[in-house]
Design an enzyme around this catalytic site. Structure first.
Site, PDB file in Angstrom:
ATOM      1  N   ASP A  81     -46.149 -28.100  42.835  1.00  0.00           N
ATOM      2  CA  ASP A  81     -46.336 -27.962  44.278  1.00  0.00           C
ATOM      3  C   ASP A  81     -45.737 -29.131  45.052  1.00  0.00           C
ATOM      4  O   ASP A  81     -45.357 -30.149  44.472  1.00  0.00           O
ATOM      5  CB  ASP A  81     -47.831 -27.795  44.626  1.00  0.00           C
ATOM      6  CG  ASP A  81     -48.736 -28.737  43.829  1.00  0.00           C
ATOM      7  OD1 ASP A  81     -48.268 -29.821  43.430  1.00  0.00           O
ATOM      8  OD2 ASP A  81     -49.891 -28.376  43.590  1.00  0.00           O
ATOM      9  N   ASN A 152     -62.345 -27.802  44.014  1.00  0.00           N
ATOM     10  CA  ASN A 152     -62.633 -26.422  44.424  1.00  0.00           C
ATOM     11  C   ASN A 152     -62.072 -25.413  43.423  1.00  0.00           C
ATOM     12  O   ASN A 152     -62.068 -24.221  43.691  1.00  0.00           O
ATOM     13  CB  ASN A 152     -62.059 -26.158  45.823  1.00  0.00           C
ATOM     14  CG  ASN A 152     -60.548 -26.359  45.859  1.00  0.00           C
ATOM     15  OD1 ASN A 152     -59.918 -26.572  44.833  1.00  0.00           O
ATOM     16  ND2 ASN A 152     -59.969 -26.282  47.035  1.00  0.00           N
ATOM     17  N   HIS A 154     -58.934 -25.233  42.397  1.00  0.00           N
ATOM     18  CA  HIS A 154     -57.530 -24.842  42.557  1.00  0.00           C
ATOM     19  C   HIS A 154     -56.681 -25.287  41.362  1.00  0.00           C
ATOM     20  O   HIS A 154     -56.977 -26.283  40.710  1.00  0.00           O
ATOM     21  CB  HIS A 154     -56.942 -25.312  43.900  1.00  0.00           C
ATOM     22  CG  HIS A 154     -56.666 -26.763  44.039  1.00  0.00           C
ATOM     23  ND1 HIS A 154     -56.508 -27.371  45.263  1.00  0.00           N
ATOM     24  CD2 HIS A 154     -56.498 -27.764  43.128  1.00  0.00           C
ATOM     25  CE1 HIS A 154     -56.247 -28.650  45.089  1.00  0.00           C
ATOM     26  NE2 HIS A 154     -56.241 -28.917  43.811  1.00  0.00           N
ATOM     27  N   GLU A 159     -55.378 -21.969  46.210  1.00  0.00           N
ATOM     28  CA  GLU A 159     -56.719 -22.296  46.678  1.00  0.00           C
ATOM     29  C   GLU A 159     -57.669 -21.107  46.456  1.00  0.00           C
ATOM     30  O   GLU A 159     -57.204 -19.976  46.240  1.00  0.00           O
ATOM     31  CB  GLU A 159     -56.657 -22.635  48.175  1.00  0.00           C
ATOM     32  CG  GLU A 159     -55.733 -23.815  48.506  1.00  0.00           C
ATOM     33  CD  GLU A 159     -56.304 -25.171  48.124  1.00  0.00           C
ATOM     34  OE1 GLU A 159     -57.076 -25.279  47.155  1.00  0.00           O
ATOM     35  OE2 GLU A 159     -55.950 -26.160  48.796  1.00  0.00           O
TER      36      GLU A 159
END
Ligand code: PGA
Length: 266
Positions: A81, A152, A154, A159
């Site tokens: 990313d 979270n 991810h 996400e």
């Protein structure tokens, strides 16, 4: 060496005394993957991760390269990313991180090191990301994908989402809006939440799951709750790392320390 190896939900989980030892093992596994792929098809294709977690992996790979125990001459890399928008020369960019920690220290060809370009025009960004999926496919797919896990859940910047599992496991590379937890966790790198980019370009869940092997690293108590959800909770796009459990047994290896696995019951 791991102190313990467990099979949990189709994954192999190696538990190490500390993150250094786990990252050392990850680097050795990456070096073995490079040797095997180059021996069998003349080329190795790696998916790489950034963040705090994999830093010792890159230190060890640089050492192995200097010691001539591994060569990147026949390797292509694709990073998971990049923030969007983001200039590659910006010290907060993942391109900069990779140059600092790996690319400029090893014999990887300049044009074989791919990090999403965070300067592409917004109207073209999704199409550009999908093109990168095409480049990976044309190189024969990822031999190994290195992953961290966000608090979270991810993976890359995929996400938590309300998509169905069937939809989520096919998601291509694309632009994503960053989740509030991701923005909070990145705030220290940007000098405050207000300066964290709101978007990123990420390899898709589908691209990640297509890798022939996946190494996922998680260290410290702050990851314990999400590791437990990913390994023992429901398989759901609300916890993207749980989608790794849709893969056949043997494809996913977790490398963790005691703290990160502490919420997973025996
Ligand atoms: P970290 O990030 O390595 O900085 O904890 C992991 C991730 O968000 O994937």
């Amino acid at each position: 060496m791991p102190v313990e190896t467990r099979a949990i939900a189709g994954a192999t989980v190696h538990i190490f005394p500390d993150s250094e030892a786990a990252c050392h093992a990850a680097a050795n596994q990456i070096a073995r993957t490079i040797h095997d792929a180059v021996a069998s098809r003349g080329r190795a294709v790696l998916g790489l991760a950034t963040g705090q977690t994999p830093l010792p992996v890159y230190r060890r790979l640089v050492e192995l390269n200097r010691a001539k125990e591994v060569s990147f001459a026949k390797v292509s890399t694709y990073n998971l990313d990049e923030y969007y928008p983001m200039a590659p020369g910006d010290t907060q960019s993942y391109r900069y991180y990779m140059e600092q920690h790996l690319f400029q220290h090893v014999d990887l060809a300049v044009n074989a090191a791919h990090v999403f370009d965070g300067t592409v025009p917004a109207s073209f960004a999704n199409e550009y990301a999908a093109q990168v999926d095409g480049w990976i496919a044309r190189e024969g797919g990822l031999d190994l994908q290195l992953l961290g896990i966000g608090r979270n859940g991810h993976i890359g910047f995929n996400e938590p989402s309300d998509a169905t599992t069937d939809e989520a496991v096919k998601l291509p590379s694309r632009v994503m809006n960053l989740h509030t937890v991701t923005i909070t966790d990145a705030a220290h790198e940007f000098g405050g939440e207000g300066d964290v980019p709101r978007q990123a370009i990420t390899l898709g869940v589908g691209t990640i799951l297509a890798a022939r092997s996946i190494l996922i690293l998680a260290f410290g108590a702050r990851k314990a709750e999400i590791v437990a959800q990913a390994l023992r909770g429901p398989i759901t796009p609300k916890v993207p790392a749980s989608l790794l459990r849709t893969l056949p047994e043997g494809r996913v290896t977790w490398l963790v320390d005691h703290a990160a696995i502490s919420a997973v019951a025996g």
